[in-house]
Motif scaffolding. Sequence first.
Motif, PDB file in Angstrom:
ATOM      1  N   GLY A   1      36.592  47.277  42.180  1.00 36.10           N
ATOM      2  CA  GLY A   1      36.334  47.633  40.788  1.00 36.10           C
ATOM      3  C   GLY A   1      34.852  47.626  40.464  1.00 36.10           C
TER       4      GLY A   1
ATOM      5  N   GLN B   1      38.886  38.667  46.935  1.00 32.95           N
ATOM      6  CA  GLN B   1      38.730  39.357  45.652  1.00 32.95           C
ATOM      7  C   GLN B   1      38.537  40.860  45.875  1.00 32.95           C
ATOM      8  N   LYS B   2      39.451  41.449  46.624  1.00 34.51           N
ATOM      9  CA  LYS B   2      39.339  42.864  46.969  1.00 34.51           C
ATOM     10  C   LYS B   2      39.384  43.772  45.740  1.00 34.51           C
ATOM     11  N   GLN B   3      40.236  43.451  44.778  1.00 36.36           N
ATOM     12  CA  GLN B   3      40.341  44.280  43.584  1.00 36.36           C
ATOM     13  C   GLN B   3      39.048  44.213  42.766  1.00 36.36           C
TER      14      GLN B   3
ATOM     15  N   TYR C   1      40.865  35.742  39.656  1.00 34.30           N
ATOM     16  CA  TYR C   1      40.174  36.556  38.651  1.00 34.30           C
ATOM     17  C   TYR C   1      38.797  36.031  38.281  1.00 34.30           C
TER      18      TYR C   1
END
Length: 144
Positions: free
Chosen positions: A123, A117-119, A87
């Motif tokens: 995002g 860190q695909k999310q 995160y």
Amino acid sequence: MTAEGTQTRTVVVERELPFPPNRVWRALTEPHLMAEWLMKTDFAPVQGHRFTLRGDWGGILDCEVLEIEPPERLVYSWVFPSDDPAYRLDSVVSFTLTPIASGTHLRVEQTGFAPDQKQAYGGAHAGWKGMLGKLADILAGLDG
């Protein structure tokens, strides 16, 4: 760069705005306007100024103005601190304004996403598109 030396990823979102660069610059650098399209902030357009961005979702980003060339370029660090490496985000956001016949071409670039860190990457891509839509609405209501 991650500890393994893996390349980071970059989000780029571009938009043509039917407003002059000086008007766009105001929305990128005046805290009360930034709060309307980006987040609440104690930003000041001064190189080296440390500031925070506070999201409605409760998150706080630690930032520092790295480069400022009114009304053409603004660069600042964009750090989301977290003890969890999945995160934590240590990135840099650049805004480049180029005058065009119909107004301003705005390029937003956010660098520093680790491959895993695909999310966060997805995002940010969706988030910048949404925020630039809000920015265009704010600009339409500004004088000059």
